[in-house]
Design an enzyme around this catalytic site. Structure first.
Site, PDB file in Angstrom:
ATOM      1  N   LYS A 126      -5.356   1.986   7.866  1.00 25.92           N
ATOM      2  CA  LYS A 126      -6.437   1.236   8.483  1.00 25.92           C
ATOM      3  C   LYS A 126      -6.030  -0.230   8.613  1.00 25.92           C
ATOM      4  O   LYS A 126      -5.248  -0.692   7.799  1.00 25.92           O
ATOM      5  CB  LYS A 126      -7.755   1.352   7.719  1.00 25.92           C
ATOM      6  CG  LYS A 126      -7.701   1.049   6.231  1.00 25.92           C
ATOM      7  CD  LYS A 126      -7.521  -0.285   5.628  1.00 25.92           C
ATOM      8  CE  LYS A 126      -7.991  -1.580   6.093  1.00 25.92           C
ATOM      9  NZ  LYS A 126      -7.722  -2.653   5.076  1.00 25.92           N
TER      10      LYS A 126
ATOM     11  N   ASP B 183     -10.046  -7.541   6.886  1.00 27.79           N
ATOM     12  CA  ASP B 183      -9.087  -6.540   6.366  1.00 27.79           C
ATOM     13  C   ASP B 183      -9.752  -5.725   5.243  1.00 27.79           C
ATOM     14  O   ASP B 183      -9.776  -4.495   5.315  1.00 27.79           O
ATOM     15  CB  ASP B 183      -7.787  -7.213   5.899  1.00 27.79           C
ATOM     16  CG  ASP B 183      -6.836  -6.188   5.297  1.00 27.79           C
ATOM     17  OD1 ASP B 183      -6.166  -5.479   6.050  1.00 27.79           O
ATOM     18  OD2 ASP B 183      -6.803  -6.059   4.043  1.00 27.79           O
TER      19      ASP B 183
ATOM     20  N   SER C 222      12.013   0.753   6.858  1.00 29.53           N
ATOM     21  CA  SER C 222      11.452  -0.544   6.496  1.00 29.53           C
ATOM     22  C   SER C 222      12.594  -1.544   6.597  1.00 29.53           C
ATOM     23  O   SER C 222      13.740  -1.194   6.304  1.00 29.53           O
ATOM     24  CB  SER C 222      10.904  -0.472   5.063  1.00 29.53           C
ATOM     25  OG  SER C 222       9.833  -1.334   4.857  1.00 29.53           O
ATOM     26  N   ARG C 223      12.289  -2.795   6.993  1.00 22.65           N
ATOM     27  CA  ARG C 223      13.379  -3.754   7.226  1.00 22.65           C
ATOM     28  C   ARG C 223      14.027  -4.200   5.926  1.00 22.65           C
ATOM     29  O   ARG C 223      15.224  -4.449   5.871  1.00 22.65           O
ATOM     30  CB  ARG C 223      12.836  -4.974   7.979  1.00 22.65           C
ATOM     31  CG  ARG C 223      12.289  -4.635   9.344  1.00 22.65           C
ATOM     32  CD  ARG C 223      11.430  -5.755   9.872  1.00 22.65           C
ATOM     33  NE  ARG C 223      10.397  -6.107   8.888  1.00 22.65           N
ATOM     34  CZ  ARG C 223       9.559  -7.122   9.024  1.00 22.65           C
ATOM     35  NH1 ARG C 223       9.619  -7.887  10.093  1.00 22.65           N
ATOM     36  NH2 ARG C 223       8.666  -7.373   8.095  1.00 22.65           N
TER      37      ARG C 223
ATOM     38  N   ILE D 211       0.823  -1.208   0.000  1.00 25.15           N
ATOM     39  CA  ILE D 211       0.000   0.000   0.000  1.00 25.15           C
ATOM     40  C   ILE D 211       0.860   1.264   0.000  1.00 25.15           C
ATOM     41  O   ILE D 211       0.479   2.284  -0.580  1.00 25.15           O
ATOM     42  CB  ILE D 211      -1.018   0.000   1.165  1.00 25.15           C
ATOM     43  CG1 ILE D 211      -2.136   0.982   0.885  1.00 25.15           C
ATOM     44  CG2 ILE D 211      -0.366   0.292   2.505  1.00 25.15           C
ATOM     45  CD1 ILE D 211      -2.937   0.703  -0.338  1.00 25.15           C
TER      46      ILE D 211
HETATM   47  P1  NAP Z   1       2.475  -5.427   3.051  1.00 28.15           P
HETATM   48  O1  NAP Z   1       2.561  -5.437   1.566  1.00 28.15           O
HETATM   49  O2  NAP Z   1       2.736  -6.674   3.801  1.00 28.15           O
HETATM   50  O3  NAP Z   1       3.393  -4.236   3.553  1.00 28.15           O
HETATM   51  C1  NAP Z   1       3.603  -3.924   4.904  1.00 28.15           C
HETATM   52  C2  NAP Z   1       5.094  -3.723   5.122  1.00 28.15           C
HETATM   53  O4  NAP Z   1       5.306  -3.475   6.506  1.00 28.15           O
HETATM   54  C3  NAP Z   1       5.899  -4.963   4.788  1.00 28.15           C
HETATM   55  O5  NAP Z   1       6.302  -4.982   3.440  1.00 28.15           O
HETATM   56  C4  NAP Z   1       7.071  -4.861   5.745  1.00 28.15           C
HETATM   57  O6  NAP Z   1       8.165  -4.199   5.099  1.00 28.15           O
HETATM   58  C5  NAP Z   1       6.599  -3.959   6.879  1.00 28.15           C
HETATM   59  N1  NAP Z   1       6.508  -4.682   8.159  1.00 28.15           N
HETATM   60  C6  NAP Z   1       6.951  -4.239   9.361  1.00 28.15           C
HETATM   61  N2  NAP Z   1       6.722  -5.126  10.324  1.00 28.15           N
HETATM   62  C7  NAP Z   1       6.134  -6.169   9.739  1.00 28.15           C
HETATM   63  C8  NAP Z   1       5.662  -7.411  10.238  1.00 28.15           C
HETATM   64  N3  NAP Z   1       5.763  -7.747  11.530  1.00 28.15           N
HETATM   65  N4  NAP Z   1       5.086  -8.271   9.357  1.00 28.15           N
HETATM   66  C9  NAP Z   1       4.978  -7.944   8.045  1.00 28.15           C
HETATM   67  N5  NAP Z   1       5.419  -6.773   7.528  1.00 28.15           N
HETATM   68  C10 NAP Z   1       5.980  -5.889   8.370  1.00 28.15           C
HETATM   69  O7  NAP Z   1       1.006  -4.984   3.507  1.00 28.15           O
HETATM   70  P2  NAP Z   1       0.068  -3.887   2.828  1.00 28.15           P
HETATM   71  O8  NAP Z   1      -0.869  -4.551   1.887  1.00 28.15           O
HETATM   72  O9  NAP Z   1       0.885  -2.776   2.328  1.00 28.15           O
HETATM   73  O10 NAP Z   1      -0.803  -3.485   4.083  1.00 28.15           O
HETATM   74  C11 NAP Z   1      -0.300  -2.668   5.117  1.00 28.15           C
HETATM   75  C12 NAP Z   1      -1.483  -1.971   5.779  1.00 28.15           C
HETATM   76  O11 NAP Z   1      -2.165  -1.220   4.771  1.00 28.15           O
HETATM   77  C13 NAP Z   1      -2.523  -2.947   6.358  1.00 28.15           C
HETATM   78  O12 NAP Z   1      -3.037  -2.457   7.555  1.00 28.15           O
HETATM   79  C14 NAP Z   1      -3.614  -2.978   5.292  1.00 28.15           C
HETATM   80  O13 NAP Z   1      -4.893  -3.249   5.847  1.00 28.15           O
HETATM   81  C15 NAP Z   1      -3.539  -1.559   4.767  1.00 28.15           C
HETATM   82  N6  NAP Z   1      -4.064  -1.437   3.394  1.00 28.15           N
HETATM   83  C16 NAP Z   1      -3.662  -2.295   2.412  1.00 28.15           C
HETATM   84  C17 NAP Z   1      -4.226  -2.193   1.140  1.00 28.15           C
HETATM   85  C18 NAP Z   1      -3.816  -3.085  -0.010  1.00 28.15           C
HETATM   86  O14 NAP Z   1      -4.448  -3.025  -1.070  1.00 28.15           O
HETATM   87  N7  NAP Z   1      -2.784  -3.914   0.109  1.00 28.15           N
HETATM   88  C19 NAP Z   1      -5.206  -1.234   0.885  1.00 28.15           C
HETATM   89  C20 NAP Z   1      -5.540  -0.340   1.895  1.00 28.15           C
HETATM   90  C21 NAP Z   1      -4.972  -0.465   3.149  1.00 28.15           C
HETATM   91  P3  NAP Z   1       9.672  -4.604   5.568  1.00 28.15           P
HETATM   92  O15 NAP Z   1       9.745  -6.087   5.492  1.00 28.15           O
HETATM   93  O16 NAP Z   1      10.541  -3.880   4.604  1.00 28.15           O
HETATM   94  O17 NAP Z   1       9.786  -4.084   6.994  1.00 28.15           O
END
Ligand code: NAP
Length: 307
Positions: A90, A168, A36-37, A14
């Site tokens: 969110k 989610d 970010s890690r 996101i």
């Molecule tokens: P994601 O692709 O998994 O990205 C989150 C990032 O956070 C990971 O790439 C990771 O980057 C970092 N991170 C830090 N601590 C972590 C942990 N313990 N476990 C996993 N990742 C960790 O997820 P996302 O889809 O972007 O979603 C993140 C948030 O945005 C959620 O709350 C989701 O509900 C919200 N959101 C997502 C979307 C969507 O379409 N995907 C839409 C609206 C809102 P590093 O490994 O580099 O630290």
């Protein structure tokens, strides 16, 4: 006014798809660093954690927390205690009660806390709220059905405790419904379908009533292949309103009256700039409270493993 200098935390899907491009198009705010890690924003100072970013020699006024909900509270508290404005993706946290200490910390530090609900910035939400405001509503139904394999490939955190499973995306629907209905609603029944090998539900069926007894039902399902469904339908004396495609299309009695391109995150960042500029916070926990209620009241059924 000089730009808000923003650090982005959690460079995942996101952050890349929405936050970074939307910030670039918003006046009054610029990304100056990332934490970010494993990932980073090209061309900017990068850190492995928020703590490292705060300790470094980079001037930051605010942070956007784009990490999964399970790790958001600790980072939010750290940033607020360091006197930074905080934008929360969110859901605002993994529990309802962890948010109050953040509200207190923001107040003590004199900074803004913004718990975002991106779907509330979809273009048809405000016209739908205005339509519903003087309608005699008879019923409301939500269908929020998508393919988890397509939208969340490789995201293990969504299946872990606090990841919310199908809530989610489902919480986005609840954020819309709580924004457009004129009265508050409360949950009466929920059925949650858990894959035999997962800690979070893959589908949920919810039945609410509002304070005048009007039924509000919702079906969330992550097993939908083919066309995806993100619809809210309101039946009222004055007709049938349907908000579809997640809130970008508005139809009345089956006729499309508006269809606009997605600009949810641009709306979020305009609002954040405004909140910071005027020294206010915006934290509405109602969508998260409804999800917590769904787990509290939920009748559990076990369905086939998700592989
Ligand atoms: P994601 O692709 O998994 O990205 C989150 C990032 O956070 C990971 O790439 C990771 O980057 C970092 N991170 C830090 N601590 C972590 C942990 N313990 N476990 C996993 N990742 C960790 O997820 P996302 O889809 O972007 O979603 C993140 C948030 O945005 C959620 O709350 C989701 O509900 C919200 N959101 C997502 C979307 C969507 O379409 N995907 C839409 C609206 C809102 P590093 O490994 O580099 O630290």
């Amino acid at each position: 006014m000089t730009d808000i200098r923003l650090g982005i935390v959690g460079v995942g899907k996101i952050a890349r798809d929405q936050h970074i491009p939307s910030i670039a198009k918003t006046d009054g705010i610029s990304i100056v660093a990332s934490a970010s890690r494993h990932a980073f924003v090209e061309g900017l100072p990068q850190f492995r954690s928020l703590a490292e970013m705060l300790a470094a020699d980079v001037e930051i006024d605010a942070v956007s927390l784009c990490t999964p909900p399970q790790v958001r509270h600790a980072d939010a508290l750290l940033a607020l205690k360091a006197g930074k404005h905080v934008l929360l993706e969110k859901p605002p946290g993994a529990t309802v009660s962890e948010i109050d200490p953040l509200i207190d910390a923001a107040r003590s530090a004199g900074v803004s806390l913004f718990a975002t609900w991106h779907s509330r910035f979809a273009p048809a939400v405000e016209p739908a709220r205005a339509w519903a405001a003087d309608a005699a509503i008879e019923s409301v139904h939500v269908e929020w059905k998508e393919d988890v394999r397509h939208w969340h490939p490789g995201q293990d955190w969504i299946w872990e405790p606090g990841g919310l499973g199908v809530f989610d995306p489902g919480i986005n629907a609840l954020s819309i419904v709580t924004a457009i209905l004129p009265r508050k609603m409360f949950l009466e029944r929920s059925t949650l379908s858990f894959p035999a090998n997962r800690a979070q539900p893959i589908a949920a069926s919810l039945a609410f009533r509002d304070s005048e007894g009007i039924p509000v039902t919702a079906e969330f399902d992550w097993r939908q292949t083919g066309p995806q469904t993100w619809d809210v339908t309101i039946l009222a004396d004055k007709g049938r309103l349907t908000l579809s495609k997640g809130g970008s299309v508005l139809s009345i009695d089956g006729t499309v009256v508006s269809e606009e391109p997605d600009a949810e995150y641009a709306g979020i960042y305009r609002r954040f700039v405004d909140l910071v500029g005027s020294g206010r916070s915006d934290v509405d926990l109602s969508p998260l409270a409804h999800v917590a209620d769904a787990f509290l009241l939920g009748r559990r059924e076990i369905v086939e493993p998700f592989l």
